[in-house]
Design a protein around this motif. Structure first.
Motif, short mmCIF file in Angstrom:
data_model
loop_
_atom_site.label_atom_id
_atom_site.label_comp_id
_atom_site.label_asym_id
_atom_site.label_seq_id
_atom_site.Cartn_x
_atom_site.Cartn_y
_atom_site.Cartn_z
N LEU A 244 -2.03 -2.17 -4.74
CA LEU A 244 -3.33 -2.29 -4.09
C LEU A 244 -4.33 -1.37 -4.76
N GLY A 245 -5.47 -1.93 -5.17
CA GLY A 245 -6.51 -1.16 -5.83
C GLY A 245 -7.33 -0.35 -4.85
N ALA A 246 -8.05 0.63 -5.37
CA ALA A 246 -8.85 1.52 -4.54
C ALA A 246 -9.98 0.80 -3.83
N ASN A 247 -10.44 -0.31 -4.40
CA ASN A 247 -11.53 -1.06 -3.78
C ASN A 247 -11.03 -2.26 -2.98
N GLY A 248 -9.77 -2.23 -2.63
CA GLY A 248 -9.21 -3.29 -1.79
C GLY A 248 -8.58 -4.43 -2.56
N GLU A 249 -8.56 -4.36 -3.90
CA GLU A 249 -7.95 -5.42 -4.68
C GLU A 249 -6.49 -5.59 -4.28
N ASN B 151 -0.02 -8.35 -12.00
CA ASN B 151 1.19 -8.08 -11.21
C ASN B 151 1.12 -8.81 -9.87
N ASN B 152 -0.02 -8.69 -9.20
CA ASN B 152 -0.14 -9.27 -7.86
C ASN B 152 -0.03 -10.79 -7.87
N LEU B 153 -0.59 -11.42 -8.90
CA LEU B 153 -0.46 -12.88 -9.00
C LEU B 153 1.00 -13.24 -9.28
N SER C 29 -10.83 8.05 -12.03
CA SER C 29 -11.64 6.86 -11.83
C SER C 29 -10.90 5.71 -11.17
N ILE C 30 -9.58 5.68 -11.27
CA ILE C 30 -8.81 4.59 -10.66
C ILE C 30 -7.83 5.19 -9.68
N ARG C 31 -7.95 4.80 -8.45
CA ARG C 31 -7.00 5.27 -7.44
C ARG C 31 -6.22 4.06 -6.99
N LEU C 32 -4.92 4.12 -7.10
CA LEU C 32 -4.08 2.99 -6.74
C LEU C 32 -3.15 3.38 -5.61
N PHE C 33 -2.86 2.42 -4.79
CA PHE C 33 -1.89 2.62 -3.72
C PHE C 33 -0.70 1.76 -4.08
N LEU C 34 0.40 2.39 -4.40
CA LEU C 34 1.58 1.65 -4.81
C LEU C 34 2.42 1.31 -3.58
N ARG D 81 -2.43 -17.01 -3.15
CA ARG D 81 -2.60 -17.29 -4.58
C ARG D 81 -4.08 -17.34 -4.93
N ALA D 82 -4.87 -18.01 -4.12
CA ALA D 82 -6.32 -18.11 -4.38
C ALA D 82 -6.96 -16.72 -4.38
N ALA D 83 -6.56 -15.88 -3.44
CA ALA D 83 -7.11 -14.52 -3.38
C ALA D 83 -6.69 -13.70 -4.59
N ALA D 84 -5.43 -13.83 -5.00
CA ALA D 84 -4.93 -13.09 -6.17
C ALA D 84 -5.61 -13.59 -7.45
N GLU D 85 -5.81 -14.90 -7.56
CA GLU D 85 -6.51 -15.45 -8.73
C GLU D 85 -7.95 -14.96 -8.79
N LYS D 86 -8.59 -14.86 -7.63
CA LYS D 86 -9.97 -14.36 -7.58
C LYS D 86 -10.02 -12.90 -8.02
N ASP D 87 -9.07 -12.09 -7.55
CA ASP D 87 -9.01 -10.69 -7.98
C ASP D 87 -8.86 -10.58 -9.49
#
Length: 199
Positions: free
Chosen positions: A50-55, A98-100, A11-16, A72-78
Motif C-alpha cells: 500500500l502506497g503512502a497516498n492510498g495506492e 505487484n498489486n495487479l 519521499s516514498i512511504r510504503l505500508f507493507l 482488477r480495475a482499481a489496480a490497473e488504474k493505479d
C-alpha cells in the motif's frame, strides 16, 4: 503485520502488508489450505503493498470483499496513474505491478500474474543494484541516484523486492509449479528471512 517504511530520501512511504492471511474469502473445507491450517501451518496469500497516498488500498478492499473484477480495475488504474507520473522504468511502479499481480493471482490468471510480478521484480532488482552502488560512494561524492540511498533505503528496497518475489512464489504454488515456487521463495527469503517458509 503492517509496517510503515520510508526511503532514505523520505519521499516514498510504503505500508507493507506482510501478513499470513487468506485474502479474498474463505478456504474450502478439506482443501490443502484448510488441511495446512489445521496442521498448525498458515495459508498465505500474495500481499498488496500500500502506497503512502492510498495506492493499492481500494484494490485490496475490493479483493477482500470478493469483487475481483472491480479490484482488477482499481489496480490497473493505479498502474496507469503511476506510469503516467513516472514512466515505465521507475522504481515506484513496483508497487502497482505487484498489486495487479496479486489480483491476477486471486483470479487464477497465473500467466498474467507472473508477468506483473516479473516486471515488479525487474524494477526492484535494478533499484536495489543502483541503491547498493550509490551506498558505496562517500558522502562527499558528486554521484547521486534518484530513489537510491544507503542504510534504510536499501533495507526498504530489499523488503519490497522480497515481497514481490514471495508473491510470485505463491502464484506458482497455486498454479502447481512447486519447483518454480521453491526457487522464488528461496530468493525472497535470502532478502527477508522473516517471510514465511513453505514446508
Amino acid at each position: 503485520m503492517i509496517r510503515a517504511m520510508r526511503t532514505a530520501s523520505g519521499s516514498i512511504r510504503l505500508f507493507l502488508a506482510v501478513g499470513s492471511v487468506i485474502m479474498g474469502g474463505s478456504v474450502p473445507e478439506g482443501s490443502a489450505a484448510a488441511q495446512a491450517a489445521g496442521a498448525g501451518q498458515v495459508a498465505v496469500a500474495p500481499q498488496m503493498i500500500l502506497g503512502a497516498n492510498g495506492e493499492g488500498r481500494k484494490a485490496q478492499e475490493l479483493l477482500q470483499a470478493g469483487r475481483p473484477a472491480e479490484a482488477r480495475a482499481a489496480a490497473e488504474k493505479d498502474l496507469q496513474t503511476s506510469i503516467a507520473r513516472s514512466g515505465f522504468s521507475a522504481f515506484g511502479n513496483m508497487v502497482p505491478y505487484n498489486n495487479l499481480g496479486v489480483v491476477y493471482t486471486a483470479e487464477g490468471r497465473y500467466a498474467e500474474a507472473h508477468k506483473m510480478f516479473s516486471r515488479a521484480i525487474g524494477l526492484g532488482k535494478a533499484a536495489l543494484s543502483q541503491a547498493q552502488m550509490a551506498a558505496g560512494y562517500s558522502g562527499g561524492s558528486t554521484y547521486t541516484q534518484a530513489g537510491a540511498g544507503a542504510g534504510t533505503g536499501v533495507a526498504v528496497q530489499k523488503k519490497i523486492l522480497a515481497l514481490c518475489l514471495f508473491n510470485n512464489s505463491i502464484a506458482y504454488r497455486k498454479e502447481g509449479d512447486l519447483a518454480k515456487a521453491a526457487r522464488f521463495q528461496a530468493d525472497a527469503r535470502k532478502l527477508d528471512p522473516a517471510l514465511p517458509e513453505w514446508k
